[in-house]
Design a protein around this motif. Sequence first.
Motif, short mmCIF file in Angstrom:
data_model
loop_
_atom_site.label_atom_id
_atom_site.label_comp_id
_atom_site.label_asym_id
_atom_site.label_seq_id
_atom_site.Cartn_x
_atom_site.Cartn_y
_atom_site.Cartn_z
N LEU A 53 6.03 -6.45 -6.49
CA LEU A 53 4.57 -6.42 -5.78
C LEU A 53 3.61 -5.13 -6.24
O LEU A 53 2.60 -5.08 -6.32
CB LEU A 53 4.76 -6.44 -4.37
N LYS A 54 4.48 -4.04 -6.68
CA LYS A 54 3.82 -2.94 -7.03
C LYS A 54 3.12 -3.12 -8.60
O LYS A 54 2.26 -2.47 -8.59
CB LYS A 54 4.92 -1.84 -7.14
N HIS A 55 3.76 -3.93 -9.19
CA HIS A 55 3.33 -4.18 -10.78
C HIS A 55 2.40 -5.41 -10.83
O HIS A 55 2.02 -5.53 -12.01
CB HIS A 55 4.44 -4.00 -11.80
N GLY A 85 2.12 4.92 -3.54
CA GLY A 85 2.44 6.43 -3.52
C GLY A 85 3.72 6.72 -3.23
O GLY A 85 4.05 7.82 -3.06
N MET A 86 4.54 5.85 -3.41
CA MET A 86 6.27 6.11 -3.57
C MET A 86 6.98 5.40 -4.09
O MET A 86 6.76 4.21 -4.55
CB MET A 86 6.58 5.92 -1.77
N ASP A 87 8.29 5.94 -4.66
CA ASP A 87 9.15 4.99 -5.33
C ASP A 87 9.71 3.94 -4.59
O ASP A 87 10.03 4.17 -3.23
CB ASP A 87 10.42 6.13 -5.65
N ALA A 88 9.65 2.69 -5.23
CA ALA A 88 10.00 1.42 -4.56
C ALA A 88 11.48 1.55 -3.80
O ALA A 88 11.71 1.10 -2.75
CB ALA A 88 9.87 0.27 -5.28
N MET A 89 12.16 2.20 -4.66
CA MET A 89 13.81 1.88 -4.06
C MET A 89 13.72 2.97 -2.76
O MET A 89 14.41 2.74 -2.00
CB MET A 89 14.79 2.63 -5.26
N VAL A 90 13.23 4.19 -2.91
CA VAL A 90 13.14 4.91 -1.67
C VAL A 90 12.53 4.37 -0.80
O VAL A 90 13.15 4.48 0.45
CB VAL A 90 12.54 6.62 -2.15
N GLY A 119 -0.70 -12.53 -4.73
CA GLY A 119 -0.87 -13.83 -5.17
C GLY A 119 -0.12 -14.43 -6.37
O GLY A 119 0.76 -15.28 -6.16
N THR A 120 0.18 -13.49 -7.42
CA THR A 120 1.25 -13.94 -8.55
C THR A 120 2.50 -13.89 -7.99
O THR A 120 3.41 -15.04 -8.52
CB THR A 120 0.98 -12.87 -9.91
N ILE A 121 2.96 -13.18 -7.15
CA ILE A 121 4.27 -13.09 -7.03
C ILE A 121 4.67 -13.97 -5.86
O ILE A 121 5.67 -14.70 -5.67
CB ILE A 121 4.72 -11.67 -6.34
N SER A 122 3.65 -14.28 -4.90
CA SER A 122 3.95 -15.13 -3.73
C SER A 122 4.23 -16.69 -4.08
O SER A 122 4.76 -17.23 -3.35
CB SER A 122 2.49 -15.03 -2.67
N MET A 123 3.58 -16.88 -5.37
CA MET A 123 3.77 -18.44 -5.86
C MET A 123 5.37 -18.57 -5.85
O MET A 123 5.64 -19.65 -5.79
CB MET A 123 3.09 -18.54 -7.18
N GLN A 168 0.76 -1.24 -0.06
CA GLN A 168 0.02 0.03 -0.04
C GLN A 168 0.83 1.28 0.16
O GLN A 168 0.36 1.99 -0.53
CB GLN A 168 -0.93 -0.10 1.12
N VAL A 169 2.09 1.25 0.85
CA VAL A 169 2.89 2.45 0.90
C VAL A 169 3.56 2.73 -0.64
O VAL A 169 3.75 3.71 -0.85
CB VAL A 169 3.97 2.21 1.97
N SER A 170 3.93 1.72 -1.16
CA SER A 170 4.50 1.64 -2.59
C SER A 170 3.89 2.31 -3.46
O SER A 170 4.34 2.61 -4.64
CB SER A 170 5.09 0.40 -3.06
#
Length: 311
Positions: free
Chosen positions: A256-258, A198-203, A262-266, A194-196
Amino acid sequence: MSVPIPDSRPFFARPRAVLAVATLCCLLWGSSYPSIKTGYALLGIAQHDVPSKLIFAGYRFLIAGLCLVVLALLLKRPALALTGRQLRQLTVLGLAQTGLQYVFFYIGLAYTTGVRASILNATTTFFSVLLAHFIYRNDRLSPRKAAGCLLGFAGVLAVNLGGATLDFAFTLHGEGFIVIAALVLSAASIYGKQVSNGMDAMVMTGWQLAIGGLALLAGGYATGGTVGNMSFAPALLLGYLSLLSAAAFTLWSLLLKHNPVGTISMYAFLIPVFGAALSALFLHESILEWKNLAALALVCAGIRLVTRAPK
């Protein structure tokens, strides 16, 4: 002759990129199990020396976080242009995902084997599924997901069976803390998604790692911890752990941002596979016991069932 249509999706949303990046993240996280236990041995940190473990973890994540913040600045990312709301979000995320989680993880890893810890920590996926049921309206707990969770927890039971007597070998400060760390990580990851938005993932990753690392250092030094003799070998290992944290957390946050959770958790089923294999290789731990193999099979099958897209 038909002309192929270019893929207009972001790089981290393309299937081949997801496969390659997620596998790399799981390999890096899997390598952390033998690396951390090797670091304990090189620095002479005793099993009961919790404050020194916190300091070891704190330096790892503080270095990783500061490296990411500096890299973000070099790439012209808004690493310093943070609002008060974003600072509060980063503080909560850092204290939970890096601070609290790794308090339980580092202590638990000292009281169990790398093989067992890597399998038990895979329960993060199942906790994520259960939490998502109560948070997201479009991610309810279906019979298929429930069956996958049961398989996964059956794997947890299998890896904690004792020897020939089949006693249940489970301690709160060992295996119990690893499972608690998995629960904290799953909750923090959902919040981080949720935080990502509204924020750059690297930051986001850089600051949450740095904040969590500072909290671990403060707790460790306040309770009398020390890192002992920081010679070349443990310093090199600490550098590797810092780099893998920076890389893996950033890449996973981008995935996770894109993509749906569930798709990533696999892909998380690869973490216990890599963790158990690398622990067996570098720590000379046994992986060919029937309970370890059964637990790996059950956990992997459970994760695959939980995260498989419905037909």
